[in-house]
Design an enzyme around this catalytic site. Sequence first.
Site, mmCIF file in Angstrom:
data_model
loop_
_atom_site.group_PDB
_atom_site.id
_atom_site.type_symbol
_atom_site.label_atom_id
_atom_site.label_comp_id
_atom_site.label_asym_id
_atom_site.label_seq_id
_atom_site.Cartn_x
_atom_site.Cartn_y
_atom_site.Cartn_z
ATOM 1 N N ARG A 126 0.819 -1.217 0.000
ATOM 2 C CA ARG A 126 0.000 0.000 0.000
ATOM 3 C C ARG A 126 0.858 1.275 0.000
ATOM 4 O O ARG A 126 0.416 2.319 0.490
ATOM 5 C CB ARG A 126 -0.956 0.033 1.206
ATOM 6 C CG ARG A 126 -2.009 -1.045 1.197
ATOM 7 C CD ARG A 126 -2.958 -0.932 0.010
ATOM 8 N NE ARG A 126 -3.830 -2.074 -0.042
ATOM 9 C CZ ARG A 126 -3.497 -3.224 -0.661
ATOM 10 N NH1 ARG A 126 -2.356 -3.324 -1.315
ATOM 11 N NH2 ARG A 126 -4.319 -4.244 -0.651
ATOM 12 N N SER A 151 -11.391 -0.446 2.671
ATOM 13 C CA SER A 151 -10.743 -0.765 3.954
ATOM 14 C C SER A 151 -10.143 0.501 4.545
ATOM 15 O O SER A 151 -9.408 1.209 3.862
ATOM 16 C CB SER A 151 -9.621 -1.783 3.750
ATOM 17 O OG SER A 151 -10.179 -2.971 3.247
ATOM 18 N N GLU A 162 -5.627 3.950 5.856
ATOM 19 C CA GLU A 162 -5.274 3.799 4.438
ATOM 20 C C GLU A 162 -5.690 5.032 3.612
ATOM 21 O O GLU A 162 -4.906 5.495 2.788
ATOM 22 C CB GLU A 162 -5.945 2.524 3.911
ATOM 23 C CG GLU A 162 -5.418 2.082 2.564
ATOM 24 C CD GLU A 162 -6.095 0.802 2.075
ATOM 25 O OE1 GLU A 162 -5.882 -0.245 2.703
ATOM 26 O OE2 GLU A 162 -6.820 0.878 1.076
HETATM 27 C C1 LIG Z 1 -15.690 0.334 -1.948
HETATM 28 C C2 LIG Z 1 -14.184 0.489 -2.038
HETATM 29 C C3 LIG Z 1 -13.372 -0.634 -2.174
HETATM 30 C C4 LIG Z 1 -11.972 -0.495 -2.278
HETATM 31 N N1 LIG Z 1 -11.204 -1.605 -2.399
HETATM 32 C C5 LIG Z 1 -9.864 -1.503 -2.503
HETATM 33 C C6 LIG Z 1 -9.034 -2.659 -2.630
HETATM 34 O O1 LIG Z 1 -9.524 -3.780 -2.694
HETATM 35 N N2 LIG Z 1 -7.689 -2.493 -2.705
HETATM 36 C C7 LIG Z 1 -7.124 -1.257 -2.675
HETATM 37 O O2 LIG Z 1 -5.879 -1.192 -2.744
HETATM 38 N N3 LIG Z 1 -7.863 -0.139 -2.564
HETATM 39 C C8 LIG Z 1 -9.214 -0.228 -2.470
HETATM 40 N N4 LIG Z 1 -9.985 0.904 -2.327
HETATM 41 C C9 LIG Z 1 -9.341 2.220 -2.268
HETATM 42 C C10 LIG Z 1 -9.289 2.984 -3.606
HETATM 43 O O3 LIG Z 1 -10.284 2.523 -4.479
HETATM 44 C C11 LIG Z 1 -7.944 2.855 -4.310
HETATM 45 O O4 LIG Z 1 -6.922 3.313 -3.469
HETATM 46 C C12 LIG Z 1 -7.898 3.652 -5.621
HETATM 47 O O5 LIG Z 1 -6.779 3.291 -6.372
HETATM 48 C C13 LIG Z 1 -7.866 5.159 -5.421
HETATM 49 O O6 LIG Z 1 -7.871 5.756 -6.700
HETATM 50 P P1 LIG Z 1 -8.615 7.107 -6.970
HETATM 51 O O7 LIG Z 1 -8.444 7.444 -8.399
HETATM 52 O O8 LIG Z 1 -10.008 7.071 -6.476
HETATM 53 O O9 LIG Z 1 -7.742 8.105 -6.082
HETATM 54 P P2 LIG Z 1 -8.236 9.290 -5.126
HETATM 55 O O10 LIG Z 1 -9.034 8.730 -4.022
HETATM 56 O O11 LIG Z 1 -8.849 10.384 -5.929
HETATM 57 O O12 LIG Z 1 -6.832 9.785 -4.555
HETATM 58 C C14 LIG Z 1 -6.090 8.985 -3.669
HETATM 59 C C15 LIG Z 1 -4.651 9.513 -3.612
HETATM 60 O O13 LIG Z 1 -4.029 9.328 -4.885
HETATM 61 C C16 LIG Z 1 -3.623 10.570 -5.417
HETATM 62 N N5 LIG Z 1 -3.853 10.542 -6.865
HETATM 63 C C17 LIG Z 1 -4.957 10.096 -7.518
HETATM 64 N N6 LIG Z 1 -4.783 10.216 -8.845
HETATM 65 C C18 LIG Z 1 -3.541 10.730 -9.026
HETATM 66 C C19 LIG Z 1 -2.757 11.080 -10.179
HETATM 67 N N7 LIG Z 1 -3.225 10.956 -11.424
HETATM 68 N N8 LIG Z 1 -1.521 11.600 -9.966
HETATM 69 C C20 LIG Z 1 -1.014 11.746 -8.715
HETATM 70 N N9 LIG Z 1 -1.702 11.423 -7.609
HETATM 71 C C21 LIG Z 1 -2.947 10.925 -7.766
HETATM 72 C C22 LIG Z 1 -4.458 11.638 -4.709
HETATM 73 O O14 LIG Z 1 -3.802 12.900 -4.698
HETATM 74 C C23 LIG Z 1 -4.579 11.022 -3.329
HETATM 75 O O15 LIG Z 1 -3.411 11.283 -2.602
HETATM 76 C C24 LIG Z 1 -11.384 0.798 -2.235
HETATM 77 C C25 LIG Z 1 -12.218 1.927 -2.099
HETATM 78 C C26 LIG Z 1 -13.610 1.780 -2.003
HETATM 79 C C27 LIG Z 1 -14.479 2.999 -1.874
#
Ligand SMILES: Cc1cc2nc3c(=O)[nH]c(=O)nc-3n(C[C@H](O)[C@H](O)[C@H](O)COP(=O)(O)OP(=O)(O)OC[C@H]3O[C@@H](n4cnc5c(N)ncnc54)[C@H](O)[C@@H]3O)c2cc1C
Length: 348
Positions: free
Chosen positions: A164, A241, A342
Amino acid sequence: MLIEENIPLAPLTTFQVGGPARFFAQAQTLNDVATAVEFARTRGLPLFVLGGGSNLVISDAGWPGMALKIGLSGIEERREDGSMIFDAGAGEEWDKFVARAVACNCAGVECLSGIPGSVGGTPVQNVGAYGQEVSQVIVSVMAFDRRDGQIHELCAEACGFGYRTSIFNTSERGRYILLRVSYALHPGGAPHIEYADLKRHFAGWSKKPALADVREAVRRIRASKGMLITPGDEDCRSAGSFFKNPMVSAAEHEELEKRAAARGLQIPSYPTLESQKKISAAWLVEHSGFGKGYDAGNVGISRKHALAIVNRGEARAADIVDLKEHIQERVEEIWGIRLEAEPVLVGF
Ligand SMILES: Cc1cc2nc3c(=O)[nH]c(=O)nc-3n(C[C@H](O)[C@H](O)[C@H](O)COP(=O)(O)OP(=O)(O)OC[C@H]3O[C@@H](n4cnc5c(N)ncnc54)[C@H](O)[C@@H]3O)c2cc1C
């Protein structure tokens, strides 16, 4: 590119909490990214990069600077040394990309089906589930470096992936804006069926499950745990999580076993976690008084998963942070382990 003012961020996140961004823009091109960075720089504003908003808790006060949503699109594929390389725009929806990889019969991300968010969000915390992590297939990322204003290609090694973690959420947090991610997948490869839930699902099957079967199974299992964004299911109004599985030393593990025995409990044995010296955070949370369905007014624990803090509908970010701290304190008191959150806390 339109730069808007005072745009509510809550609807752009899966938790649906938090205040507005002072300035907001959506980048569709590399030029848009550079323009937004320059806008923030010349005004001395902090810049926050928003992907799919699925791993965030935005503070009730909101974000005082520029929130830049990454909308860069496009997925291209090419054969290289027996692999299929997919170059995906950071703004592409992650699960759409997985669907495409599986439809092309390319193995490597099938267990990561149903994870919400964007392609660009996946390297940040080295997204993982059911025995796969993106670091196993990422070849490189293309990133805008806010330090020198240039675009760089970083190989997987330079991303410093761990459990992570990557340089993007640790040593170089805030420095890079990810524009594109390249994944090397395995054409015709067998699906990865390692986790107990998946093994159970396929136990009665006479034929070998295909990648599409595994994708379907993962999505179904995730839905049953509130881990798939499903309209109408309030248990997925979360960031997934909330705590990482803590890594423990042999001595810490022994201490934990003693504390469990004193309570007539046994630390559960999960081979995949054990091989990585990790303890189930869900077990620790559940055995500290926060079971599934735990209610703390506007927030609580998902009825389907002990590790998900959920917004029951009217939550403020402060309610989420209060419950997070309450859980961390109780777990530390009882088990001597400080759980690490997380999701990313923004604007606190
Ligand atoms: C229902 C649910 C289930 C999930 N299950 C999992 C799982 O099984 N495994 C897991 O690892 N995670 C899980 N997650 C967490 C999440 O989905 C992941 O971490 C996902 O990759 C976040 O991506 P995002 O585009 O939504 O990022 P955001 O939430 O928009 O941002 C998260 C972080 O990444 C940075 N970021 C995003 N895009 C960029 C970019 N293009 N450049 C630089 N920085 C960036 C942001 O600045 C921030 O710091 C889950 C979340 C939910 C709601």
